[in-house]
Design a protein around this motif. Sequence first.
Motif, PDB file in Angstrom:
ATOM      1  N   THR A   1     -63.790  -7.061 -28.176  1.00 58.03           N
ATOM      2  CA  THR A   1     -62.512  -6.689 -28.785  1.00 58.03           C
ATOM      3  C   THR A   1     -62.225  -7.575 -29.988  1.00 58.03           C
ATOM      4  OG1 THR A   1     -61.644  -5.878 -26.690  1.00 58.03           O
ATOM      5  CG2 THR A   1     -60.029  -6.424 -28.388  1.00 58.03           C
ATOM      6  N   MET A   2     -62.500  -8.878 -29.843  1.00 56.65           N
ATOM      7  CA  MET A   2     -62.298  -9.791 -30.969  1.00 56.65           C
ATOM      8  C   MET A   2     -63.119  -9.324 -32.175  1.00 56.65           C
ATOM      9  SD  MET A   2     -60.321 -12.513 -30.217  1.00 56.65           S
ATOM     10  CE  MET A   2     -60.951 -14.006 -30.916  1.00 56.65           C
ATOM     11  N   LYS A   3     -64.354  -8.920 -31.916  1.00 58.58           N
ATOM     12  CA  LYS A   3     -65.223  -8.465 -33.002  1.00 58.58           C
ATOM     13  C   LYS A   3     -64.670  -7.183 -33.638  1.00 58.58           C
ATOM     14  CE  LYS A   3     -70.064  -7.525 -33.961  1.00 58.58           C
ATOM     15  NZ  LYS A   3     -71.418  -7.451 -33.408  1.00 58.58           N
ATOM     16  N   SER A   4     -64.117  -6.293 -32.803  1.00 57.72           N
ATOM     17  CA  SER A   4     -63.643  -5.009 -33.323  1.00 57.72           C
ATOM     18  C   SER A   4     -62.367  -5.122 -34.158  1.00 57.72           C
ATOM     19  CB  SER A   4     -63.414  -4.022 -32.170  1.00 57.72           C
ATOM     20  OG  SER A   4     -62.258  -4.364 -31.426  1.00 57.72           O
ATOM     21  N   ILE A   5     -61.581  -6.180 -33.982  1.00 56.95           N
ATOM     22  CA  ILE A   5     -60.349  -6.325 -34.757  1.00 56.95           C
ATOM     23  C   ILE A   5     -60.507  -7.266 -35.950  1.00 56.95           C
ATOM     24  CG2 ILE A   5     -58.861  -5.779 -32.802  1.00 56.95           C
ATOM     25  CD1 ILE A   5     -58.161  -8.788 -32.661  1.00 56.95           C
ATOM     26  N   TYR A   6     -61.688  -7.875 -36.089  1.00 58.03           N
ATOM     27  CA  TYR A   6     -61.949  -8.796 -37.190  1.00 58.03           C
ATOM     28  C   TYR A   6     -61.675  -8.103 -38.526  1.00 58.03           C
ATOM     29  CZ  TYR A   6     -64.277 -12.114 -40.197  1.00 58.03           C
ATOM     30  OH  TYR A   6     -64.542 -13.024 -41.184  1.00 58.03           O
ATOM     31  N   PRO A   7     -61.013  -8.738 -39.491  1.00 61.12           N
ATOM     32  CA  PRO A   7     -60.753 -10.163 -39.631  1.00 61.12           C
ATOM     33  C   PRO A   7     -59.473 -10.653 -38.955  1.00 61.12           C
ATOM     34  CG  PRO A   7     -60.102  -9.092 -41.644  1.00 61.12           C
ATOM     35  CD  PRO A   7     -60.680  -8.027 -40.726  1.00 61.12           C
ATOM     36  N   LYS A   8     -58.682  -9.733 -38.349  1.00 62.35           N
ATOM     37  CA  LYS A   8     -57.536 -10.227 -37.569  1.00 62.35           C
ATOM     38  C   LYS A   8     -58.073 -10.982 -36.370  1.00 62.35           C
ATOM     39  CE  LYS A   8     -53.887  -6.990 -38.607  1.00 62.35           C
ATOM     40  NZ  LYS A   8     -52.586  -7.585 -38.617  1.00 62.35           N
ATOM     41  N   THR A   9     -57.409 -12.034 -36.002  1.00 62.66           N
ATOM     42  CA  THR A   9     -57.798 -12.787 -34.825  1.00 62.66           C
ATOM     43  C   THR A   9     -56.563 -13.430 -34.224  1.00 62.66           C
ATOM     44  OG1 THR A   9     -59.080 -14.640 -33.970  1.00 62.66           O
ATOM     45  CG2 THR A   9     -58.490 -14.729 -36.289  1.00 62.66           C
ATOM     46  N   PRO A  10     -56.425 -13.396 -32.909  1.00 56.80           N
ATOM     47  CA  PRO A  10     -55.249 -14.009 -32.295  1.00 56.80           C
ATOM     48  C   PRO A  10     -55.157 -15.516 -32.547  1.00 56.80           C
ATOM     49  CG  PRO A  10     -56.795 -13.255 -30.629  1.00 56.80           C
ATOM     50  CD  PRO A  10     -57.298 -12.763 -31.940  1.00 56.80           C
ATOM     51  N   PHE A  11     -56.268 -16.155 -32.889  1.00 55.29           N
ATOM     52  CA  PHE A  11     -56.237 -17.588 -33.190  1.00 55.29           C
ATOM     53  C   PHE A  11     -55.366 -17.892 -34.410  1.00 55.29           C
ATOM     54  CE2 PHE A  11     -60.568 -17.163 -31.203  1.00 55.29           C
ATOM     55  CZ  PHE A  11     -60.200 -17.716 -29.984  1.00 55.29           C
ATOM     56  N   LEU A  12     -55.038 -16.851 -35.198  1.00 47.89           N
ATOM     57  CA  LEU A  12     -54.196 -17.034 -36.380  1.00 47.89           C
ATOM     58  C   LEU A  12     -52.735 -16.666 -36.113  1.00 47.89           C
ATOM     59  CD1 LEU A  12     -56.563 -15.686 -39.179  1.00 47.89           C
ATOM     60  CD2 LEU A  12     -56.032 -18.066 -38.605  1.00 47.89           C
ATOM     61  N   TYR A  13     -52.378 -16.447 -34.837  1.00 49.67           N
ATOM     62  CA  TYR A  13     -50.995 -16.115 -34.515  1.00 49.67           C
ATOM     63  C   TYR A  13     -50.060 -17.210 -35.053  1.00 49.67           C
ATOM     64  CZ  TYR A  13     -46.631 -15.398 -32.122  1.00 49.67           C
ATOM     65  OH  TYR A  13     -45.294 -15.215 -31.864  1.00 49.67           O
ATOM     66  N   GLY A  14     -48.968 -16.777 -35.653  1.00 48.94           N
ATOM     67  CA  GLY A  14     -47.985 -17.723 -36.153  1.00 48.94           C
ATOM     68  C   GLY A  14     -48.308 -18.301 -37.516  1.00 48.94           C
ATOM     69  N   MET A  15     -49.384 -17.849 -38.114  1.00 52.40           N
ATOM     70  CA  MET A  15     -49.781 -18.352 -39.430  1.00 52.40           C
ATOM     71  C   MET A  15     -49.665 -17.210 -40.432  1.00 52.40           C
ATOM     72  SD  MET A  15     -53.048 -20.612 -38.339  1.00 52.40           S
ATOM     73  CE  MET A  15     -52.988 -21.507 -36.799  1.00 52.40           C
ATOM     74  N   GLY A  16     -48.470 -16.996 -40.905  1.00 53.76           N
ATOM     75  CA  GLY A  16     -48.242 -15.899 -41.831  1.00 53.76           C
ATOM     76  C   GLY A  16     -48.324 -14.561 -41.131  1.00 53.76           C
ATOM     77  N   ARG A  17     -48.940 -13.601 -41.789  1.00 55.19           N
ATOM     78  CA  ARG A  17     -49.017 -12.258 -41.233  1.00 55.19           C
ATOM     79  C   ARG A  17     -50.424 -11.912 -40.754  1.00 55.19           C
ATOM     80  NH1 ARG A  17     -44.693  -8.973 -43.743  1.00 55.19           N
ATOM     81  NH2 ARG A  17     -46.040  -7.624 -44.946  1.00 55.19           N
ATOM     82  N   ALA A  18     -51.245 -12.914 -40.534  1.00 52.90           N
ATOM     83  CA  ALA A  18     -52.627 -12.683 -40.128  1.00 52.90           C
ATOM     84  C   ALA A  18     -52.731 -12.053 -38.745  1.00 52.90           C
ATOM     85  CB  ALA A  18     -53.405 -13.999 -40.158  1.00 52.90           C
TER      86      ALA A  18
ATOM     87  N   LYS B   1     -46.641 -10.827 -33.742  1.00 52.29           N
ATOM     88  CA  LYS B   1     -46.141 -10.428 -32.426  1.00 52.29           C
ATOM     89  C   LYS B   1     -46.460  -8.952 -32.166  1.00 52.29           C
ATOM     90  CE  LYS B   1     -41.840 -10.075 -29.805  1.00 52.29           C
ATOM     91  NZ  LYS B   1     -40.412 -10.403 -29.736  1.00 52.29           N
ATOM     92  N   ALA B   2     -46.289  -8.109 -33.188  1.00 51.59           N
ATOM     93  CA  ALA B   2     -46.598  -6.680 -33.041  1.00 51.59           C
ATOM     94  C   ALA B   2     -48.073  -6.465 -32.707  1.00 51.59           C
ATOM     95  CB  ALA B   2     -46.210  -5.917 -34.307  1.00 51.59           C
ATOM     96  N   ASP B   3     -48.956  -7.221 -33.357  1.00 51.88           N
ATOM     97  CA  ASP B   3     -50.389  -7.118 -33.060  1.00 51.88           C
ATOM     98  C   ASP B   3     -50.660  -7.477 -31.601  1.00 51.88           C
ATOM     99  OD1 ASP B   3     -51.188  -6.474 -35.732  1.00 51.88           O
ATOM    100  OD2 ASP B   3     -51.131  -8.603 -36.249  1.00 51.88           O
ATOM    101  N   ALA B   4     -50.044  -8.561 -31.148  1.00 55.30           N
ATOM    102  CA  ALA B   4     -50.241  -9.010 -29.759  1.00 55.30           C
ATOM    103  C   ALA B   4     -49.735  -7.964 -28.778  1.00 55.30           C
ATOM    104  CB  ALA B   4     -49.550 -10.347 -29.537  1.00 55.30           C
ATOM    105  N   LEU B   5     -48.554  -7.409 -29.031  1.00 60.05           N
ATOM    106  CA  LEU B   5     -47.995  -6.393 -28.129  1.00 60.05           C
ATOM    107  C   LEU B   5     -48.865  -5.136 -28.116  1.00 60.05           C
ATOM    108  CD1 LEU B   5     -44.203  -6.862 -28.892  1.00 60.05           C
ATOM    109  CD2 LEU B   5     -45.386  -7.401 -26.738  1.00 60.05           C
ATOM    110  N   ASP B   6     -49.367  -4.726 -29.287  1.00 52.00           N
ATOM    111  CA  ASP B   6     -50.259  -3.559 -29.345  1.00 52.00           C
ATOM    112  C   ASP B   6     -51.517  -3.797 -28.515  1.00 52.00           C
ATOM    113  OD1 ASP B   6     -48.496  -2.175 -30.979  1.00 52.00           O
ATOM    114  OD2 ASP B   6     -49.621  -2.577 -32.830  1.00 52.00           O
TER     115      ASP B   6
END
Length: 116
Positions: free
Chosen positions: A12-29, A32-37
């Motif tokens: 799943t991490m590979k399929s959403i790249y370049p988004k990554t949850p490790f960047l939560y809280g750092m701008g719009r990378a 919260k909406a991404d996490a809820l989805d």
Amino acid sequence: MSFTVLQLSPSTMKSIYPKTPFLYGMGRAFTKADALDLLKAENGYRPVAKFNVNTLDEVFEVSNSGRAEHLIERMERMHSVSVGDIIVDDREAVWIVAPDGFNQLAENLGDVLCSA
């Protein structure tokens, strides 16, 4: 008290790249909406372990210290708890690990899952 940790699988991490949850809280990378989805998605966050501790801080500490394995009931392979991981407490409140602590995503996991 117990807390369930949810993480994304490597695929799943590979399929959403370049988004990554490790960047939560750092701008719009990763927001919260991404996490809820991803919490609602079929191949999104999945439970990997239950922590038998008293606080969110202890979940993070036990996961990262390696000294209290007896407090962890593993369900799947997991990485240490880090930014972007989801934690559900025994009242079903949903939290995300943020760069500076924890942010509440929802008061009840059932409400999140029913809004899919």
